[in-house]
Design a protein around this motif. Structure first.
Motif, PDB file in Angstrom:
ATOM      1  N   TRP A 187      -8.301   3.541   0.268  1.00 15.97           N
ATOM      2  CA  TRP A 187      -8.539   2.421   1.200  1.00 15.97           C
ATOM      3  C   TRP A 187      -8.977   2.936   2.556  1.00 15.97           C
ATOM      4  O   TRP A 187      -8.478   3.954   3.050  1.00 15.97           O
ATOM      5  N   ARG A 200      -6.270   1.913  -5.171  1.00 17.16           N
ATOM      6  CA  ARG A 200      -7.600   2.447  -4.852  1.00 17.16           C
ATOM      7  C   ARG A 200      -7.588   3.058  -3.458  1.00 17.16           C
ATOM      8  O   ARG A 200      -6.883   2.571  -2.572  1.00 17.16           O
ATOM      9  N   ALA A 242       0.850  -1.194   0.000  1.00 13.66           N
ATOM     10  CA  ALA A 242       0.000   0.000   0.000  1.00 13.66           C
ATOM     11  C   ALA A 242       0.883   1.241   0.000  1.00 13.66           C
ATOM     12  O   ALA A 242       2.105   1.152   0.210  1.00 13.66           O
ATOM     13  N   GLN A 301     -11.733  -2.643   5.122  1.00 12.96           N
ATOM     14  CA  GLN A 301     -11.955  -3.075   3.730  1.00 12.96           C
ATOM     15  C   GLN A 301     -11.091  -4.278   3.341  1.00 12.96           C
ATOM     16  O   GLN A 301     -10.894  -4.515   2.158  1.00 12.96           O
ATOM     17  N   GLN A 351      -3.587   4.371  -0.159  1.00 12.32           N
ATOM     18  CA  GLN A 351      -4.029   3.694  -1.382  1.00 12.32           C
ATOM     19  C   GLN A 351      -3.703   2.222  -1.204  1.00 12.32           C
ATOM     20  O   GLN A 351      -2.627   1.885  -0.721  1.00 12.32           O
ATOM     21  N   ASP A 352      -4.623   1.343  -1.606  1.00 14.84           N
ATOM     22  CA  ASP A 352      -4.342  -0.085  -1.442  1.00 14.84           C
ATOM     23  C   ASP A 352      -3.387  -0.563  -2.549  1.00 14.84           C
ATOM     24  O   ASP A 352      -2.920   0.239  -3.362  1.00 14.84           O
ATOM     25  N   ALA A 389      -4.753  -3.694   3.073  1.00 17.84           N
ATOM     26  CA  ALA A 389      -4.390  -2.620   2.147  1.00 17.84           C
ATOM     27  C   ALA A 389      -3.243  -3.082   1.242  1.00 17.84           C
ATOM     28  O   ALA A 389      -3.242  -2.826   0.045  1.00 17.84           O
TER      29      ALA A 389
END
Ligand code: OXD
Ligand code: MN
Length: 580
Positions: A351, A349, A323, A355, A344-345, A358
Protein backbone atom coordinates in the motif's frame (compact mmCIF):
# COMPACT_ATOMS: atom_id res chain seq x y z
CA UNK A 1 -21.85 -30.79 29.96
CA UNK A 2 -25.56 -31.45 30.37
CA UNK A 3 -27.72 -30.42 27.49
CA UNK A 4 -31.44 -30.46 27.10
CA UNK A 5 -33.01 -32.97 24.77
CA UNK A 6 -34.58 -30.05 22.92
CA UNK A 7 -31.15 -28.55 22.26
CA UNK A 8 -29.70 -31.90 21.20
CA UNK A 9 -32.59 -32.52 18.84
CA UNK A 10 -32.16 -29.09 17.29
CA UNK A 11 -28.43 -29.63 16.79
CA UNK A 12 -29.13 -33.04 15.20
CA UNK A 13 -31.55 -31.38 12.79
CA UNK A 14 -29.00 -28.71 11.89
CA UNK A 15 -26.40 -31.43 11.26
CA UNK A 16 -28.86 -33.45 9.16
CA UNK A 17 -29.39 -30.39 6.96
CA UNK A 18 -25.77 -29.25 6.66
CA UNK A 19 -24.00 -32.65 6.76
CA UNK A 20 -20.77 -31.73 8.60
CA UNK A 21 -17.88 -34.20 8.85
CA UNK A 22 -17.88 -33.87 12.63
CA UNK A 23 -19.76 -32.08 15.42
CA UNK A 24 -17.91 -30.50 18.37
CA UNK A 25 -19.64 -29.07 21.44
CA UNK A 26 -17.66 -26.06 22.68
CA UNK A 27 -16.80 -25.71 26.37
CA UNK A 28 -15.54 -22.13 26.30
CA UNK A 29 -12.19 -23.07 27.87
CA UNK A 30 -8.87 -21.35 27.29
CA UNK A 31 -7.54 -24.62 25.90
CA UNK A 32 -10.33 -24.62 23.34
CA UNK A 33 -9.58 -21.00 22.33
CA UNK A 34 -5.85 -21.71 22.01
CA UNK A 35 -6.57 -24.79 19.91
CA UNK A 36 -8.82 -22.81 17.57
CA UNK A 37 -6.16 -20.13 17.18
CA UNK A 38 -3.55 -22.77 16.40
CA UNK A 39 -5.78 -24.32 13.73
CA UNK A 40 -6.46 -20.92 12.19
CA UNK A 41 -2.78 -19.94 12.18
CA UNK A 42 -2.06 -23.20 10.36
CA UNK A 43 -4.71 -22.73 7.69
CA UNK A 44 -4.11 -18.98 7.26
CA UNK A 45 -7.49 -17.81 8.66
CA UNK A 46 -5.43 -15.86 11.21
CA UNK A 47 -2.06 -14.19 10.78
CA UNK A 48 0.11 -13.73 13.86
CA UNK A 49 0.90 -10.16 14.92
CA UNK A 50 4.19 -9.09 16.45
CA UNK A 51 4.29 -10.99 19.79
CA UNK A 52 6.43 -8.29 21.38
CA UNK A 53 4.20 -5.30 20.56
CA UNK A 54 0.85 -7.18 20.31
CA UNK A 55 1.01 -10.39 22.36
CA UNK A 56 -1.62 -13.06 21.68
CA UNK A 57 -3.12 -10.93 18.91
CA UNK A 58 -4.04 -11.89 15.39
CA UNK A 59 -5.21 -10.49 12.09
CA UNK A 60 -8.10 -11.94 10.14
CA UNK A 61 -8.84 -10.86 6.57
CA UNK A 62 -12.43 -11.45 5.57
CA UNK A 63 -13.61 -12.03 2.02
CA UNK A 64 -13.44 -8.66 0.18
CA UNK A 65 -17.20 -8.84 -0.46
CA UNK A 66 -17.94 -9.63 3.18
CA UNK A 67 -16.84 -6.61 5.18
CA UNK A 68 -20.00 -5.09 6.72
CA UNK A 69 -23.53 -5.91 7.75
CA UNK A 70 -25.71 -6.48 4.69
CA UNK A 71 -29.06 -5.03 5.66
CA UNK A 72 -30.59 -5.69 2.25
CA UNK A 73 -30.05 -9.43 2.85
CA UNK A 74 -31.39 -9.34 6.42
CA UNK A 75 -34.99 -10.39 6.99
CA UNK A 76 -37.51 -10.60 9.80
CA UNK A 77 -39.55 -13.74 9.13
CA UNK A 78 -42.92 -13.51 10.86
CA UNK A 79 -46.17 -15.22 9.91
CA UNK A 80 -47.74 -11.84 9.14
CA UNK A 81 -45.82 -9.21 7.14
CA UNK A 82 -47.43 -6.48 9.27
CA UNK A 83 -45.67 -7.85 12.35
CA UNK A 84 -42.25 -7.15 10.80
CA UNK A 85 -43.50 -3.69 9.86
CA UNK A 86 -42.59 -1.29 7.07
CA UNK A 87 -38.96 -0.69 8.12
CA UNK A 88 -37.88 -4.35 7.99
CA UNK A 89 -37.31 -6.67 5.05
CA UNK A 90 -39.82 -9.46 5.44
CA UNK A 91 -40.04 -13.04 4.22
CA UNK A 92 -42.62 -15.68 5.11
CA UNK A 93 -40.92 -18.27 7.37
CA UNK A 94 -41.51 -21.19 5.00
CA UNK A 95 -40.17 -19.27 2.00
CA UNK A 96 -37.16 -18.10 3.99
CA UNK A 97 -36.32 -21.63 5.06
CA UNK A 98 -36.78 -22.96 1.55
CA UNK A 99 -34.45 -20.33 0.10
CA UNK A 100 -31.75 -20.52 2.76
CA UNK A 101 -32.17 -24.30 2.96
CA UNK A 102 -30.87 -24.52 -0.60
CA UNK A 103 -27.64 -22.79 0.42
CA UNK A 104 -27.35 -24.73 3.67
CA UNK A 105 -28.16 -28.25 2.44
CA UNK A 106 -24.91 -30.22 2.61
CA UNK A 107 -23.12 -26.89 3.08
CA UNK A 108 -20.90 -28.15 5.92
CA UNK A 109 -19.78 -31.21 3.95
CA UNK A 110 -16.20 -31.99 5.02
CA UNK A 111 -16.26 -29.18 7.59
CA UNK A 112 -16.50 -29.20 11.38
CA UNK A 113 -19.75 -28.05 12.93
CA UNK A 114 -19.07 -26.31 16.23
CA UNK A 115 -21.95 -26.10 18.71
CA UNK A 116 -21.65 -23.00 20.89
CA UNK A 117 -23.84 -22.71 23.98
CA UNK A 118 -23.52 -19.05 25.02
CA UNK A 119 -24.88 -16.79 27.71
CA UNK A 120 -25.84 -13.18 26.98
CA UNK A 121 -25.47 -11.23 30.21
CA UNK A 122 -23.67 -11.72 33.51
CA UNK A 123 -23.72 -15.09 35.25
CA UNK A 124 -26.39 -15.21 37.92
CA UNK A 125 -28.59 -12.50 36.43
CA UNK A 126 -32.28 -13.14 35.83
CA UNK A 127 -31.93 -10.71 32.91
CA UNK A 128 -29.40 -12.94 31.10
CA UNK A 129 -30.53 -15.19 28.26
CA UNK A 130 -29.13 -18.28 26.55
CA UNK A 131 -28.35 -19.02 22.93
CA UNK A 132 -27.12 -22.16 21.23
CA UNK A 133 -25.57 -21.58 17.84
CA UNK A 134 -23.89 -23.89 15.39
CA UNK A 135 -21.28 -22.69 12.91
CA UNK A 136 -18.66 -24.01 10.52
CA UNK A 137 -16.32 -21.06 11.14
CA UNK A 138 -13.52 -21.35 13.70
CA UNK A 139 -13.16 -17.54 13.53
CA UNK A 140 -16.77 -17.21 14.66
CA UNK A 141 -16.18 -19.62 17.56
CA UNK A 142 -13.09 -17.72 18.74
CA UNK A 143 -14.95 -14.40 18.39
CA UNK A 144 -17.93 -15.78 20.33
CA UNK A 145 -15.47 -16.73 23.11
CA UNK A 146 -14.55 -13.04 23.36
CA UNK A 147 -18.03 -11.58 22.86
CA UNK A 148 -20.19 -13.96 24.96
CA UNK A 149 -19.86 -16.39 27.86
CA UNK A 150 -19.46 -19.78 26.17
CA UNK A 151 -19.87 -23.25 27.67
CA UNK A 152 -21.59 -24.92 30.65
CA UNK A 153 -22.38 -21.53 32.24
CA UNK A 154 -24.85 -20.96 29.40
CA UNK A 155 -26.69 -24.24 29.81
CA UNK A 156 -26.93 -23.65 33.58
CA UNK A 157 -28.99 -20.52 32.91
CA UNK A 158 -31.72 -22.23 30.89
CA UNK A 159 -35.00 -21.89 32.75
CA UNK A 160 -36.53 -24.80 30.84
CA UNK A 161 -35.46 -27.32 28.19
CA UNK A 162 -36.41 -25.06 25.34
CA UNK A 163 -35.28 -21.78 26.89
CA UNK A 164 -32.67 -20.79 24.30
CA UNK A 165 -32.39 -18.90 21.04
CA UNK A 166 -31.27 -21.31 18.32
CA UNK A 167 -28.82 -20.05 15.70
CA UNK A 168 -27.66 -21.83 12.56
CA UNK A 169 -24.68 -20.22 10.86
CA UNK A 170 -22.69 -21.37 7.87
CA UNK A 171 -20.12 -19.53 5.80
CA UNK A 172 -21.65 -21.06 2.69
CA UNK A 173 -19.55 -19.87 -0.25
CA UNK A 174 -19.36 -16.26 1.07
CA UNK A 175 -21.06 -14.97 -2.06
CA UNK A 176 -23.46 -12.06 -1.48
CA UNK A 177 -25.70 -13.79 -4.06
CA UNK A 178 -26.17 -16.69 -1.68
CA UNK A 179 -26.24 -14.80 1.59
CA UNK A 180 -29.26 -14.46 3.90
CA UNK A 181 -29.50 -13.29 7.50
CA UNK A 182 -32.87 -14.54 8.74
CA UNK A 183 -34.52 -13.90 12.09
CA UNK A 184 -37.63 -15.87 13.11
CA UNK A 185 -38.73 -14.08 16.30
CA UNK A 186 -41.83 -16.28 16.70
CA UNK A 187 -39.59 -19.38 16.88
CA UNK A 188 -36.64 -17.62 18.60
CA UNK A 189 -34.56 -18.88 15.70
CA UNK A 190 -31.78 -17.44 13.53
CA UNK A 191 -30.44 -18.71 10.22
CA UNK A 192 -27.43 -16.97 8.73
CA UNK A 193 -25.63 -18.18 5.63
CA UNK A 194 -23.04 -16.73 3.27
CA UNK A 195 -21.18 -14.33 5.56
CA UNK A 196 -18.36 -14.62 8.08
CA UNK A 197 -18.47 -10.93 9.03
CA UNK A 198 -19.21 -9.77 12.61
CA UNK A 199 -22.80 -8.67 12.91
CA UNK A 200 -23.95 -11.18 10.28
CA UNK A 201 -22.10 -14.13 11.78
CA UNK A 202 -21.54 -13.62 15.53
CA UNK A 203 -25.18 -14.44 16.12
CA UNK A 204 -25.19 -13.41 19.78
CA UNK A 205 -24.80 -9.77 18.87
CA UNK A 206 -27.23 -8.14 16.44
CA UNK A 207 -29.31 -11.20 15.49
CA UNK A 208 -29.94 -12.46 19.03
CA UNK A 209 -29.28 -9.61 21.49
CA UNK A 210 -31.19 -7.07 19.38
CA UNK A 211 -33.49 -8.54 16.70
CA UNK A 212 -34.75 -11.63 18.53
CA UNK A 213 -34.34 -10.10 22.01
CA UNK A 214 -36.31 -6.96 21.11
CA UNK A 215 -39.30 -9.11 20.18
CA UNK A 216 -38.85 -11.31 23.27
CA UNK A 217 -38.45 -8.18 25.43
CA UNK A 218 -41.76 -6.83 24.19
CA UNK A 219 -43.52 -10.04 25.20
CA UNK A 220 -41.75 -10.21 28.57
CA UNK A 221 -41.93 -6.49 29.41
CA UNK A 222 -38.34 -5.30 29.05
CA UNK A 223 -36.22 -3.41 26.50
CA UNK A 224 -33.39 -4.69 24.26
CA UNK A 225 -31.63 -1.61 22.89
CA UNK A 226 -28.71 -0.57 20.68
CA UNK A 227 -27.22 1.39 23.57
CA UNK A 228 -23.95 1.83 25.40
CA UNK A 229 -24.06 1.97 29.21
CA UNK A 230 -21.80 4.24 31.27
CA UNK A 231 -21.38 5.41 34.83
CA UNK A 232 -20.47 9.09 35.14
CA UNK A 233 -18.57 9.80 38.35
CA UNK A 234 -18.48 13.31 39.80
CA UNK A 235 -15.63 14.76 41.90
CA UNK A 236 -17.44 13.58 45.07
CA UNK A 237 -17.38 9.97 43.85
CA UNK A 238 -21.10 9.76 43.09
CA UNK A 239 -21.85 7.68 39.97
CA UNK A 240 -24.84 8.32 37.70
CA UNK A 241 -25.61 5.66 35.09
CA UNK A 242 -26.72 6.58 31.60
CA UNK A 243 -27.52 4.54 28.49
CA UNK A 244 -27.10 5.98 25.00
CA UNK A 245 -28.44 4.85 21.63
CA UNK A 246 -26.29 5.79 18.66
CA UNK A 247 -26.10 4.40 15.15
CA UNK A 248 -23.20 2.14 14.16
CA UNK A 249 -19.79 3.81 13.80
CA UNK A 250 -20.96 7.11 15.31
CA UNK A 251 -18.70 7.39 18.33
CA UNK A 252 -20.52 4.99 20.66
CA UNK A 253 -17.41 3.05 21.69
CA UNK A 254 -15.47 6.32 22.12
CA UNK A 255 -18.18 7.75 24.40
CA UNK A 256 -18.42 4.49 26.35
CA UNK A 257 -14.71 4.78 27.18
CA UNK A 258 -14.34 8.57 27.25
CA UNK A 259 -11.53 10.10 29.28
CA UNK A 260 -12.86 13.31 30.77
CA UNK A 261 -11.23 16.65 30.05
CA UNK A 262 -13.01 17.97 33.17
CA UNK A 263 -10.92 17.55 36.32
CA UNK A 264 -12.48 15.19 38.86
CA UNK A 265 -15.00 13.68 36.45
CA UNK A 266 -14.65 10.21 34.99
CA UNK A 267 -16.56 7.78 32.82
CA UNK A 268 -16.91 4.10 33.75
CA UNK A 269 -17.65 1.65 30.93
CA UNK A 270 -20.44 -0.88 31.44
CA UNK A 271 -21.12 -1.64 27.76
CA UNK A 272 -20.44 -0.13 24.34
CA UNK A 273 -23.19 -1.46 22.09
CA UNK A 274 -26.20 -3.20 23.63
CA UNK A 275 -28.29 -2.64 26.77
CA UNK A 276 -30.99 -4.94 28.12
CA UNK A 277 -33.13 -2.95 30.51
CA UNK A 278 -35.72 -4.16 32.99
CA UNK A 279 -37.99 -2.34 35.42
CA UNK A 280 -37.27 -3.78 38.87
CA UNK A 281 -39.79 -4.40 41.67
CA UNK A 282 -39.21 -0.88 43.01
CA UNK A 283 -39.95 0.65 39.61
CA UNK A 284 -36.30 1.44 38.84
CA UNK A 285 -35.00 0.92 35.29
CA UNK A 286 -31.90 -1.30 35.45
CA UNK A 287 -29.53 -2.27 32.64
CA UNK A 288 -27.13 -5.10 31.90
CA UNK A 289 -24.64 -5.35 29.07
CA UNK A 290 -25.41 -8.75 27.49
CA UNK A 291 -21.98 -8.92 25.85
CA UNK A 292 -18.61 -10.03 27.22
CA UNK A 293 -16.38 -8.07 24.86
CA UNK A 294 -16.17 -5.26 22.36
CA UNK A 295 -16.38 -5.56 18.59
CA UNK A 296 -15.32 -2.01 17.84
CA UNK A 297 -14.57 -0.02 14.73
CA UNK A 298 -10.79 0.44 14.46
CA UNK A 299 -10.39 3.47 12.15
CA UNK A 300 -10.14 6.70 14.06
CA UNK A 301 -9.41 4.91 17.33
CA UNK A 302 -6.30 6.62 18.67
CA UNK A 303 -4.67 7.77 21.89
CA UNK A 304 -6.43 11.10 21.29
CA UNK A 305 -9.95 9.89 20.40
CA UNK A 306 -10.07 6.84 22.66
CA UNK A 307 -7.05 6.29 24.94
CA UNK A 308 -8.77 3.45 26.82
CA UNK A 309 -9.77 1.74 23.57
CA UNK A 310 -6.23 2.03 22.27
CA UNK A 311 -4.77 0.60 25.49
CA UNK A 312 -7.18 -2.35 25.66
CA UNK A 313 -6.29 -3.70 22.20
CA UNK A 314 -2.55 -3.91 22.89
CA UNK A 315 -2.81 -7.65 23.64
CA UNK A 316 -5.19 -10.61 23.32
CA UNK A 317 -7.13 -9.05 20.45
CA UNK A 318 -8.40 -10.34 17.14
CA UNK A 319 -8.25 -7.64 14.46
CA UNK A 320 -10.26 -7.94 11.26
CA UNK A 321 -9.38 -6.12 8.02
CA UNK A 322 -6.87 -3.66 9.47
CA UNK A 323 -3.58 -2.83 7.70
CA UNK A 324 -0.26 -4.42 8.68
CA UNK A 325 3.18 -2.83 9.21
CA UNK A 326 6.34 -4.62 8.06
CA UNK A 327 7.09 -5.47 11.70
CA UNK A 328 3.71 -7.16 12.12
CA UNK A 329 1.80 -4.45 13.95
CA UNK A 330 -1.82 -3.55 13.18
CA UNK A 331 -2.51 -0.11 11.74
CA UNK A 332 -5.59 1.86 10.71
CA UNK A 333 -6.35 5.37 9.56
CA UNK A 334 -6.20 7.82 12.47
CA UNK A 335 -4.05 5.60 14.73
CA UNK A 336 -0.99 7.74 14.00
CA UNK A 337 -0.93 11.09 12.19
CA UNK A 338 1.19 9.59 9.38
CA UNK A 339 0.96 6.04 8.06
CA UNK A 340 4.07 3.91 8.62
CA UNK A 341 6.12 3.04 5.53
CA UNK A 342 5.59 -0.18 3.57
CA UNK A 343 2.15 -1.04 4.86
CA UNK A 344 0.12 -3.95 3.60
CA UNK A 345 -3.51 -2.96 3.13
CA UNK A 346 -6.47 -4.86 4.59
CA UNK A 347 -6.31 -7.36 1.74
CA UNK A 348 -2.55 -7.95 2.13
CA UNK A 349 -1.48 -5.88 -0.88
CA UNK A 350 1.45 -3.43 -0.76
CA UNK A 351 0.00 0.00 0.00
CA UNK A 352 1.11 3.53 -0.82
CA UNK A 353 -0.40 6.78 0.53
CA UNK A 354 -2.99 8.14 -1.89
CA UNK A 355 -4.34 4.68 -2.75
CA UNK A 356 -7.44 5.00 -0.55
CA UNK A 357 -7.66 3.68 3.00
CA UNK A 358 -5.12 1.03 4.03
CA UNK A 359 -7.44 -0.42 6.68
CA UNK A 360 -11.01 -1.14 5.64
CA UNK A 361 -13.23 1.72 6.93
CA UNK A 362 -15.24 -0.91 8.83
CA UNK A 363 -12.21 -2.82 10.13
CA UNK A 364 -12.65 -4.02 13.69
CA UNK A 365 -11.06 -5.21 16.90
CA UNK A 366 -12.55 -7.97 19.05
CA UNK A 367 -11.45 -7.98 22.66
CA UNK A 368 -12.65 -8.93 26.15
CA UNK A 369 -14.34 -6.06 28.02
CA UNK A 370 -12.21 -6.75 31.10
CA UNK A 371 -9.19 -5.42 29.20
CA UNK A 372 -10.66 -1.92 29.09
CA UNK A 373 -8.95 0.33 31.67
CA UNK A 374 -12.25 2.15 32.32
CA UNK A 375 -14.37 -0.98 32.81
CA UNK A 376 -16.83 -0.38 35.63
CA UNK A 377 -16.44 -2.42 38.82
CA UNK A 378 -20.21 -3.06 38.46
CA UNK A 379 -20.24 -4.14 34.86
CA UNK A 380 -21.15 -7.74 35.65
CA UNK A 381 -23.52 -6.99 38.53
CA UNK A 382 -26.33 -9.55 38.13
CA UNK A 383 -28.82 -6.84 39.16
CA UNK A 384 -27.57 -4.49 36.47
CA UNK A 385 -26.96 -0.80 37.05
CA UNK A 386 -29.71 1.76 37.80
CA UNK A 387 -30.33 4.00 34.79
CA UNK A 388 -31.08 7.68 35.50
CA UNK A 389 -30.78 9.09 31.99
CA UNK A 390 -31.17 7.97 28.40
CA UNK A 391 -29.47 9.56 25.42
CA UNK A 392 -30.40 9.41 21.75
CA UNK A 393 -27.54 10.54 19.53
CA UNK A 394 -27.05 10.60 15.80
CA UNK A 395 -24.67 11.92 13.18
CA UNK A 396 -26.12 15.07 11.59
CA UNK A 397 -24.12 17.88 9.97
CA UNK A 398 -27.09 20.23 10.25
CA UNK A 399 -30.36 20.98 12.05
CA UNK A 400 -29.94 18.97 15.28
CA UNK A 401 -28.51 20.88 18.28
CA UNK A 402 -25.54 19.61 20.29
CA UNK A 403 -27.78 18.64 23.20
CA UNK A 404 -31.35 19.11 24.39
CA UNK A 405 -33.57 17.45 26.96
CA UNK A 406 -37.04 16.09 26.39
CA UNK A 407 -39.96 17.65 28.29
CA UNK A 408 -41.02 14.25 29.60
CA UNK A 409 -40.86 10.50 28.82
CA UNK A 410 -43.45 10.60 26.01
CA UNK A 411 -41.67 13.54 24.41
CA UNK A 412 -38.38 11.66 24.79
CA UNK A 413 -39.81 8.61 23.04
CA UNK A 414 -40.97 10.96 20.27
CA UNK A 415 -37.45 12.44 19.98
CA UNK A 416 -35.98 8.93 19.77
CA UNK A 417 -38.51 7.88 17.16
CA UNK A 418 -37.68 11.03 15.15
CA UNK A 419 -33.97 10.27 14.90
CA UNK A 420 -32.23 10.24 11.55
CA UNK A 421 -28.54 9.92 10.80
CA UNK A 422 -25.86 10.02 8.13
CA UNK A 423 -24.87 6.47 7.15
CA UNK A 424 -21.40 5.04 7.86
CA UNK A 425 -19.20 2.17 6.65
CA UNK A 426 -20.72 -0.22 9.20
CA UNK A 427 -23.29 -1.19 6.59
CA UNK A 428 -22.92 -2.03 2.93
CA UNK A 429 -24.09 0.88 0.78
CA UNK A 430 -23.55 4.59 0.39
CA UNK A 431 -21.82 6.49 3.22
CA UNK A 432 -23.07 9.90 4.39
CA UNK A 433 -26.69 9.66 3.24
CA UNK A 434 -29.29 10.87 5.76
CA UNK A 435 -31.72 8.12 6.64
CA UNK A 436 -34.31 7.60 9.34
CA UNK A 437 -32.93 5.55 12.24
CA UNK A 438 -35.37 5.62 15.17
CA UNK A 439 -33.51 5.04 18.42
CA UNK A 440 -30.58 3.70 16.30
CA UNK A 441 -32.69 0.54 15.95
CA UNK A 442 -33.66 0.69 12.28
CA UNK A 443 -31.57 -2.39 11.34
CA UNK A 444 -32.13 -4.15 14.65
CA UNK A 445 -35.78 -3.97 15.69
CA UNK A 446 -37.23 -7.47 15.36
CA UNK A 447 -40.85 -6.34 15.02
CA UNK A 448 -43.07 -3.52 13.81
CA UNK A 449 -41.47 -0.19 14.75
CA UNK A 450 -44.89 1.32 15.44
CA UNK A 451 -45.45 -1.33 18.11
CA UNK A 452 -41.91 -0.70 19.33
CA UNK A 453 -42.69 2.97 20.03
CA UNK A 454 -45.83 1.79 21.85
CA UNK A 455 -43.74 -0.61 23.95
CA UNK A 456 -41.42 2.25 24.94
CA UNK A 457 -44.41 4.36 26.02
CA UNK A 458 -45.82 1.46 28.03
CA UNK A 459 -42.46 0.83 29.72
CA UNK A 460 -42.27 4.48 30.78
CA UNK A 461 -45.60 4.10 32.52
CA UNK A 462 -44.14 1.28 34.67
CA UNK A 463 -41.06 3.20 35.82
CA UNK A 464 -41.50 4.99 39.15
CA UNK A 465 -39.10 7.81 38.30
CA UNK A 466 -38.62 7.76 34.53
CA UNK A 467 -35.05 8.55 33.48
CA UNK A 468 -34.54 11.95 31.85
CA UNK A 469 -34.21 11.64 28.08
CA UNK A 470 -31.64 13.65 26.11
CA UNK A 471 -30.90 14.07 22.42
CA UNK A 472 -27.30 14.75 21.33
CA UNK A 473 -25.46 15.46 18.09
CA UNK A 474 -21.66 15.73 18.30
CA UNK A 475 -21.42 16.10 14.53
CA UNK A 476 -22.99 19.47 13.67
CA UNK A 477 -20.81 21.48 11.27
CA UNK A 478 -20.16 25.15 10.54
CA UNK A 479 -20.47 26.79 7.12
CA UNK A 480 -16.90 25.73 6.28
CA UNK A 481 -17.58 22.09 7.11
CA UNK A 482 -15.71 22.07 10.43
CA UNK A 483 -17.22 20.41 13.50
CA UNK A 484 -18.74 22.97 15.88
CA UNK A 485 -18.08 20.86 18.97
CA UNK A 486 -14.69 19.27 19.82
CA UNK A 487 -16.23 15.93 20.88
CA UNK A 488 -14.40 12.96 22.47
CA UNK A 489 -13.28 13.71 26.06
CA UNK A 490 -15.04 17.09 25.91
CA UNK A 491 -18.37 15.29 25.57
CA UNK A 492 -18.09 14.76 29.33
CA UNK A 493 -19.00 18.45 29.63
CA UNK A 494 -22.37 17.57 28.13
CA UNK A 495 -22.65 14.51 30.38
CA UNK A 496 -21.97 16.73 33.41
CA UNK A 497 -24.88 18.98 32.44
CA UNK A 498 -27.11 15.90 32.11
CA UNK A 499 -26.10 14.67 35.56
CA UNK A 500 -26.91 18.11 36.96
CA UNK A 501 -30.30 18.09 35.25
CA UNK A 502 -31.02 14.62 36.64
CA UNK A 503 -30.22 15.93 40.12
CA UNK A 504 -32.60 18.85 39.66
CA UNK A 505 -29.90 21.46 39.11
CA UNK A 506 -28.39 22.39 35.75
CA UNK A 507 -29.87 25.50 34.20
CA UNK A 508 -31.80 25.18 30.95
CA UNK A 509 -33.67 27.26 28.43
CA UNK A 510 -36.90 26.08 26.86
CA UNK A 511 -37.02 25.76 23.06
CA UNK A 512 -39.77 24.23 20.89
CA UNK A 513 -37.87 20.91 20.80
CA UNK A 514 -36.84 20.68 24.44
CA UNK A 515 -34.52 22.20 27.04
CA UNK A 516 -31.07 23.34 25.91
CA UNK A 517 -28.31 24.37 28.34
CA UNK A 518 -28.82 27.98 29.44
CA UNK A 519 -26.02 30.42 28.80
CA UNK A 520 -23.11 29.45 31.07
CA UNK A 521 -24.71 26.14 32.12
CA UNK A 522 -22.28 23.97 30.15
CA UNK A 523 -18.93 23.77 31.90
CA UNK A 524 -16.48 25.07 29.29
CA UNK A 525 -13.58 25.60 31.70
CA UNK A 526 -10.26 25.19 29.94
CA UNK A 527 -11.89 24.89 26.53
CA UNK A 528 -11.35 27.51 23.88
CA UNK A 529 -14.82 27.59 22.35
CA UNK A 530 -16.03 31.06 21.29
CA UNK A 531 -19.56 31.83 22.49
CA UNK A 532 -20.96 32.28 18.95
CA UNK A 533 -19.78 28.77 18.05
CA UNK A 534 -21.55 27.27 21.06
CA UNK A 535 -24.69 29.27 20.22
CA UNK A 536 -24.53 27.89 16.68
CA UNK A 537 -24.07 24.34 18.03
CA UNK A 538 -27.21 24.76 20.18
CA UNK A 539 -29.28 26.69 17.63
CA UNK A 540 -32.77 25.49 16.83
CA UNK A 541 -34.14 26.86 13.56
CA UNK A 542 -37.88 26.88 12.72
CA UNK A 543 -37.38 26.64 8.95
CA UNK A 544 -34.97 23.71 9.18
CA UNK A 545 -37.19 21.93 11.71
CA UNK A 546 -40.25 22.53 9.55
CA UNK A 547 -38.66 20.57 6.71
CA UNK A 548 -37.47 17.86 9.11
CA UNK A 549 -40.98 17.49 10.57
CA UNK A 550 -42.49 17.18 7.08
CA UNK A 551 -40.12 14.33 6.37
CA UNK A 552 -40.87 12.77 9.75
CA UNK A 553 -44.61 12.95 9.15
CA UNK A 554 -44.17 11.04 5.91
CA UNK A 555 -42.08 8.41 7.73
CA UNK A 556 -44.76 8.00 10.40
CA UNK A 557 -47.54 7.67 7.81
CA UNK A 558 -46.35 4.22 6.70
CA UNK A 559 -47.10 2.76 10.14
CA UNK A 560 -50.83 3.52 9.82
CA UNK A 561 -52.74 2.48 12.92
CA UNK A 562 -49.63 0.81 14.44
CA UNK A 563 -48.22 4.28 15.28
CA UNK A 564 -49.22 5.26 18.84
CA UNK A 565 -51.36 8.42 18.74
CA UNK A 566 -49.15 10.02 21.43
CA UNK A 567 -46.25 10.10 18.96
CA UNK A 568 -48.33 11.90 16.34
CA UNK A 569 -49.52 14.31 19.03
CA UNK A 570 -45.95 15.19 19.97
CA UNK A 571 -45.20 15.96 16.35
CA UNK A 572 -48.21 18.28 16.15
CA UNK A 573 -47.22 19.86 19.47
CA UNK A 574 -43.72 20.57 18.13
CA UNK A 575 -45.23 22.36 15.15
CA UNK A 576 -47.43 24.41 17.48
CA UNK A 577 -44.46 25.37 19.65
CA UNK A 578 -42.60 26.57 16.59
CA UNK A 579 -45.74 28.26 15.25
CA UNK A 580 -45.32 26.44 11.92
C1 OXD B 1 -21.91 -2.95 15.34
C2 OXD B 1 -22.85 -2.26 14.45
O1 OXD B 1 -21.10 -3.75 14.88
O2 OXD B 1 -23.73 -1.55 14.96
O3 OXD B 1 -21.99 -2.71 16.55
O4 OXD B 1 -22.73 -2.42 13.22
MN1 MN C 1 -23.76 -1.59 17.09
Amino acid sequence: MTTSSVAEKWVDEAAALTQPARVIWCDGSKGEYDGLVETMLRDGTLLPLNPRTNPNSYLHRSHPQDVARTEQLTFICTGEREDAGPTNNWMAPADAKARAGEYLRGGMWGRTMYVIPYLMGPAGSTMSRVGIMVTDSAYVVASMHLMTRVGPVALQHMRSDDDFVAGLHSLGDLSPDRRLILQFPEERLIWSVGSGYGGNALLGKKCHALRIASAQARQEGWLAEHMLIIGVEDPDGRVTYLAAAMPSASGKTNLAMAVSTLPGWRVWTVGDDIAWMHVDAAGQLRAINPERGFFGVAPNTSPKTNPNGTAMVRSDTIFTNVALTPSGEPWWEGLTPQPPAELQDWQGRPWQPGQGPAAHPNSRFTVLAQQCPSISPNWEDPLGVPISGLIFGSRRSQVIPLVFEAFDWTHGVFLGSAMSTETTAAITGKVGVVRRDPMAMLPFCGYNMGDYFGHWLATGARVARPPRIFRVNWFRRDADGGFLWPGYGDNVRVLKWMVERIRGAGRAEETPVGYVPASGALDLGGLDLPAPRLREALRCDAREWGLALDDLEEFYRQFGSRLPPQIDEKLAETRRRFGI
